[in-house]
Design a protein around this motif. Structure first.
Motif, PDB file in Angstrom:
ATOM      1  N   ALA A  75       0.986  -0.973  -0.073  1.00  0.00           N
ATOM      2  CA  ALA A  75      -0.134   0.132  -0.031  1.00  0.00           C
ATOM      3  C   ALA A  75       0.941   1.183  -0.174  1.00  0.00           C
ATOM      4  CB  ALA A  75      -0.882   0.043   1.067  1.00  0.00           C
ATOM      5  N   PRO A  76       0.613   2.304  -0.781  1.00  0.00           N
ATOM      6  CA  PRO A  76       1.400   3.457  -0.854  1.00  0.00           C
ATOM      7  C   PRO A  76       1.805   3.922   0.345  1.00  0.00           C
ATOM      8  CG  PRO A  76      -0.573   3.644  -2.208  1.00  0.00           C
ATOM      9  CD  PRO A  76      -0.718   2.484  -1.365  1.00  0.00           C
ATOM     10  N   HIS A  77       3.062   4.136   0.345  1.00  0.00           N
ATOM     11  CA  HIS A  77       4.062   4.886   1.598  1.00  0.00           C
ATOM     12  C   HIS A  77       4.031   3.905   2.670  1.00  0.00           C
ATOM     13  CE1 HIS A  77       2.107   8.400  -0.965  1.00  0.00           C
ATOM     14  NE2 HIS A  77       3.509   8.240  -1.114  1.00  0.00           N
ATOM     15  N   SER A  78       4.116   2.709   2.565  1.00  0.00           N
ATOM     16  CA  SER A  78       4.189   1.878   3.832  1.00  0.00           C
ATOM     17  C   SER A  78       5.457   1.198   3.791  1.00  0.00           C
ATOM     18  CB  SER A  78       3.201   0.548   3.666  1.00  0.00           C
ATOM     19  OG  SER A  78       3.238  -0.123   2.380  1.00  0.00           O
ATOM     20  N   THR A  79       5.900   0.070   2.899  1.00  0.00           N
ATOM     21  CA  THR A  79       7.172  -0.540   2.822  1.00  0.00           C
ATOM     22  C   THR A  79       8.272   0.298   2.201  1.00  0.00           C
ATOM     23  OG1 THR A  79       6.091  -1.995   1.174  1.00  0.00           O
ATOM     24  CG2 THR A  79       6.412  -2.940   3.178  1.00  0.00           C
ATOM     25  N   ILE A  80       8.665   1.461   2.843  1.00  0.00           N
ATOM     26  CA  ILE A  80       9.648   2.099   2.217  1.00  0.00           C
ATOM     27  C   ILE A  80      10.897   1.886   3.280  1.00  0.00           C
ATOM     28  CG2 ILE A  80      10.383   4.581   2.193  1.00  0.00           C
ATOM     29  CD1 ILE A  80       7.433   5.368   2.435  1.00  0.00           C
ATOM     30  N   THR A  81      12.226   2.377   2.833  1.00  0.00           N
ATOM     31  CA  THR A  81      13.190   1.913   3.429  1.00  0.00           C
ATOM     32  C   THR A  81      14.206   3.204   3.256  1.00  0.00           C
ATOM     33  OG1 THR A  81      14.555   1.221   1.364  1.00  0.00           O
ATOM     34  CG2 THR A  81      13.243  -0.307   2.907  1.00  0.00           C
ATOM     35  N   ASP A  82      15.241   3.368   4.209  1.00  0.00           N
ATOM     36  CA  ASP A  82      16.169   4.675   3.923  1.00  0.00           C
ATOM     37  C   ASP A  82      16.548   4.536   2.808  1.00  0.00           C
ATOM     38  OD1 ASP A  82      15.687   5.564   6.586  1.00  0.00           O
ATOM     39  OD2 ASP A  82      17.075   4.250   7.389  1.00  0.00           O
ATOM     40  N   LYS A  83      17.002   3.437   2.108  1.00  0.00           N
ATOM     41  CA  LYS A  83      17.834   3.229   0.839  1.00  0.00           C
ATOM     42  C   LYS A  83      16.651   3.698  -0.269  1.00  0.00           C
ATOM     43  CE  LYS A  83      20.244  -0.088  -1.892  1.00  0.00           C
ATOM     44  NZ  LYS A  83      20.634  -1.573  -2.271  1.00  0.00           N
ATOM     45  N   HIS A  84      15.507   3.351  -0.119  1.00  0.00           N
ATOM     46  CA  HIS A  84      14.477   3.536  -1.061  1.00  0.00           C
ATOM     47  C   HIS A  84      13.221   4.619  -0.264  1.00  0.00           C
ATOM     48  CE1 HIS A  84      16.416   1.105  -4.039  1.00  0.00           C
ATOM     49  NE2 HIS A  84      16.272   0.086  -3.209  1.00  0.00           N
ATOM     50  N   PRO A  85      13.574   5.791  -0.419  1.00  0.00           N
ATOM     51  CA  PRO A  85      12.487   6.574   0.479  1.00  0.00           C
ATOM     52  C   PRO A  85      11.275   6.980  -0.163  1.00  0.00           C
ATOM     53  CG  PRO A  85      14.385   7.806   0.149  1.00  0.00           C
ATOM     54  CD  PRO A  85      14.810   6.553  -0.378  1.00  0.00           C
ATOM     55  N   ALA A  86      11.354   6.768  -1.487  1.00  0.00           N
ATOM     56  CA  ALA A  86      10.277   6.699  -2.513  1.00  0.00           C
ATOM     57  C   ALA A  86       9.728   5.571  -2.851  1.00  0.00           C
ATOM     58  CB  ALA A  86      10.467   7.492  -3.766  1.00  0.00           C
TER      59      ALA A  86
END
Length: 406
Positions: free
Chosen positions: A290-301
């Motif tokens: 779901a949008p803006h859930s599984t983000i990471t510091d490596k991939h903040p988008a």
């Protein structure tokens, strides 16, 4: 190269549209709906021709299971959303699903926004109405079948159809009535979350500042679900409530749409101790998109790379036998839906600063797009056929065989 529109695991679809057995304007108010197909620019995760052949073979031969979706179609004009929800009638994206490659879908309905009689959702009469209307529509077509036993999951694949598993994200609507679990099982619900983001009679949700754990009634409800054959889920539960639920349940517990808090420090993600406890009990953790859930510091988008980073972290932490996928997508503008419902669905409380807002999650935009791209990613990153088979379906089947009525 074969695109997602041309996957070999297409279903036997006769063109049915939701509620075509009724008359628009007389039996219900008609709304212009969002596009099921190509609402945004189509995207296929890049693979070689040889890899694409492997992808197509996997989609055709293995059981492809999404543990968490919302297959309904939103109104195109989201200013009509609240009025649309008050009508209590949701359309299913059958045409797009016929091209999805999916064999089993856990349909989680939209009962956090079931607003026929209330602005808050999760009311008993509204939930029963919502489930009944959807199953009525399903009963009028042949491609999607209501799945209530393990045999239904296998039969769907054999017949070129999709098994539709009834699921709810919370037990809030049962209030303090244990027998309501029996009623929900009787009408087809096979997995339930103990709590949504806000607290209920069973325990605390992830948005609560203080988590007192699973209540006495919550323990009774978990045991009743074990007896009934309802798979217990803790995706939206607070950390202590999650651990208490795992301990209380006599059967494996699932986290059917989440990610790893170690990668993105949000309440919506699960900490390592909860992930490990779920796996140690024999459960499965399905990664969400779901949008803006599984983000990471490596991939903040948010994109498929950040989503799969959560998958790999979790697999390395708990083992490949305990991970799967529950993308948690829908047909329509998911980002604008979240903006519209941020307060009601506790979305803001589950996010943190530092994320880069996207218009949609490329490659994982809706229930029809996710799994061909997930399989492409796995193939292109060298995962074995055996491991791919596990994470796209067999791990989930194992848990269901332990939690459902045989």
């Amino acid at each position: 190269m074969i695109t997602k529109k041309e996957i070999k695991n297409k279903k036997v679809y006769d063109g049915y549209k939701s509620f075509q057995y009724l008359e628009a304007g007389e039996d219900y108010k008609e709304y212009k709906l969002a596009k099921e197909i190509d609402r945004v620019e189509p995207y296929d995760y890049p693979v070689s021709e040889d890899q694409e052949q492997k992808v197509q073979q996997i989609l055709q031969e293995e059981h492809i299971v999404s543990m968490h979706e919302h297959t309904f179609v939103t109104p195109e004009d989201l200013s009509e959303f609240y009025e649309f929800r008050r009508q209590g009638r949701d359309w299913t994206g059958y045409e797009a699903l016929s091209r999805s490659g999916l064999d089993v879908i856990f349909e989680n309905f939209m009962d956090g926004t079931a607003m026929i009689t209330s602005q808050a959702g999760w009311k008993w009469s509204d939930v029963i109405h919502d489930i009944g209307i959807r199953f009525s529509d399903i009963a009028h077509q042949d491609m999607v079948i209501k799945a209530e036993r393990i045999s239904d999951l296998y039969r769907a694949k054999q017949e070129g159809k999709i098994a539709f598993v009834g699921a709810l994200e919370s037990c809030s609507m049962i209030e303090n009535e244990l027998d309501r679990l029996d009623v929900l099982y009787g009408i087809g619900i096979r997995t339930m979350g103990v709590v949504y983001s806000e607290a209920n009679a069973l325990g605390s949700g992830l948005r609560e500042p203080n988590d007192s754990g699973l209540s006495v009634f919550g323990k009774q409800a978990v045991r009743r679900m074990n007896k009934l054959g309802i798979t217990v889920d803790i995706s939206h539960a607070g950390d202590k409530t999650s651990l208490d639920t795992i301990e209380t349940s006599e059967k494996p517990v699932t986290i059917n749409h989440a990610g790893a808090r170690s990668l993105w420090d949000s309440k919506r993600m699960k900490p390592d101790d909860v992930l490990k406890a779920c796996a140690d009990k024999g459960g499965v953790i399905a990664i969400e998109a779901a949008p803006h859930s599984t983000i990471t510091d490596k991939h903040p988008a948010h994109n498929i790379e950040s989503f799969m980073e959560h998958f790999e972290y979790t697999a390395n932490l708990v083992g490949i036998n305990h991970v799967a996928f529950g993308p948690d997508t829908l047909f329509g503008d998911h980002v604008r839906i979240h903006d519209l419902l941020a307060g009601k669905l506790s979305i803001k409380s589950a996010q943190k600063s530092g994320m880069q807002k996207v218009e949609y999650v490329k490659g994982l935009e809706n229930p029809a797009e996710c799994f061909p791209n997930i399989v492409r990613w796995l193939v292109s990153h060298g995962y074995s056929r055996e491991d791919i088979k596990k994470v796209i379906g067999q791990n989930i089947f194992r848990v269901l065989k332990e939690t459902w009525v045989k």
